[in-house]
Design a protein around this motif. Structure first.
Motif, PDB file in Angstrom:
ATOM      1  N   ALA A 158       0.813  -1.217   0.000  1.00  0.00           N
ATOM      2  CA  ALA A 158       0.000   0.000   0.000  1.00  0.00           C
ATOM      3  C   ALA A 158       0.847   1.267   0.000  1.00  0.00           C
ATOM      4  O   ALA A 158       0.394   2.313  -0.473  1.00  0.00           O
ATOM      5  N   MET A 159       2.056   1.179   0.518  1.00  0.00           N
ATOM      6  CA  MET A 159       2.923   2.361   0.626  1.00  0.00           C
ATOM      7  C   MET A 159       3.904   2.495  -0.530  1.00  0.00           C
ATOM      8  O   MET A 159       4.649   3.479  -0.592  1.00  0.00           O
ATOM      9  N   GLN A 160       3.917   1.538  -1.447  1.00  0.00           N
ATOM     10  CA  GLN A 160       4.879   1.576  -2.546  1.00  0.00           C
ATOM     11  C   GLN A 160       4.381   2.498  -3.665  1.00  0.00           C
ATOM     12  O   GLN A 160       3.258   2.357  -4.144  1.00  0.00           O
ATOM     13  N   PRO A 161       5.226   3.441  -4.099  1.00  0.00           N
ATOM     14  CA  PRO A 161       4.815   4.370  -5.157  1.00  0.00           C
ATOM     15  C   PRO A 161       4.341   3.668  -6.429  1.00  0.00           C
ATOM     16  O   PRO A 161       3.356   4.093  -7.037  1.00  0.00           O
ATOM     17  N   GLU A 220      -2.651   1.440  -9.100  1.00  0.00           N
ATOM     18  CA  GLU A 220      -4.033   1.551  -8.623  1.00  0.00           C
ATOM     19  C   GLU A 220      -4.695   2.806  -9.190  1.00  0.00           C
ATOM     20  O   GLU A 220      -5.851   2.778  -9.601  1.00  0.00           O
ATOM     21  N   ARG A 221      -3.979   3.915  -9.223  1.00  0.00           N
ATOM     22  CA  ARG A 221      -4.516   5.166  -9.769  1.00  0.00           C
ATOM     23  C   ARG A 221      -4.827   5.037 -11.257  1.00  0.00           C
ATOM     24  O   ARG A 221      -5.901   5.422 -11.719  1.00  0.00           O
ATOM     25  N   LYS A 222      -3.895   4.441 -12.014  1.00  0.00           N
ATOM     26  CA  LYS A 222      -4.076   4.294 -13.456  1.00  0.00           C
ATOM     27  C   LYS A 222      -5.154   3.271 -13.812  1.00  0.00           C
ATOM     28  O   LYS A 222      -5.771   3.357 -14.871  1.00  0.00           O
ATOM     29  N   ASP A 245     -11.100   1.029  -2.914  1.00  0.00           N
ATOM     30  CA  ASP A 245     -10.697   1.993  -1.899  1.00  0.00           C
ATOM     31  C   ASP A 245      -9.238   1.746  -1.540  1.00  0.00           C
ATOM     32  O   ASP A 245      -8.928   1.049  -0.574  1.00  0.00           O
ATOM     33  N   THR A 246      -8.327   2.271  -2.338  1.00  0.00           N
ATOM     34  CA  THR A 246      -6.901   2.017  -2.108  1.00  0.00           C
ATOM     35  C   THR A 246      -6.114   3.300  -1.844  1.00  0.00           C
ATOM     36  O   THR A 246      -4.889   3.293  -1.881  1.00  0.00           O
ATOM     37  N   GLY A 247      -6.803   4.395  -1.560  1.00  0.00           N
ATOM     38  CA  GLY A 247      -6.131   5.672  -1.337  1.00  0.00           C
ATOM     39  C   GLY A 247      -5.431   5.789   0.001  1.00  0.00           C
ATOM     40  O   GLY A 247      -4.555   6.631   0.180  1.00  0.00           O
TER      41      GLY A 247
END
Length: 118
Positions: free
Chosen positions: A69-72, A78-80, A90-92
């Motif tokens: 979850a913390m990896q850029p 997830e964003r793309k 819900d991964t924000g």
């Protein structure tokens, strides 16, 4: 080593676009999970509206999910992927990512592996 597979419900017909999202994936600088464990391998598969991310890991699965979850690179994927999903994820936040990770897991029926040399 244990494995986990998580699913994504993808809009049908977007397989090539989704494959492009993963083509630019940036792995973490280290496979070591700070809370204990390691991510040994990952693979992503897609067919029609189903995407599956397969993860081989050591250690605590929740620690692995928090680490991911913390990896850029994971956050960027997830964003793309968001525009191609049938159902939002819900991964924000770390908590949302772990909750979504758990809800997306496939039930493991069996696991087999050849013993590895130490």
């Amino acid at each position: 080593m244990p494995y986990v597979a998580i699913t994504y419900d993808i809009k049908s017909g977007c397989e090539d676009e989704v494959a492009e999202v993963f083509a630019d994936f940036q792995r973490p600088k280290s496979a070591v999970v700070p809370d204990g464990g390691r991510i040994l391998a990952t693979a992503v598969f897609i067919r029609d509206a189903t995407l599956v991310r397969f993860i081989e890991y050591e250690g605590d699965l929740d620690a692995v999910a928090r680490f991911m979850a913390m990896q850029p690179g994971v956050r960027e994927v997830e964003r793309k992927l968001a525009p191609f999903l049938n159902n939002p994820r819900d991964t924000g936040t770390v908590e949302g990512f772990v909750r979504t990770f758990r809800a997306s897991m496939l039930r493991c029926i069996t696991q087999f592996a050849v013993p590895r040399a130490a």
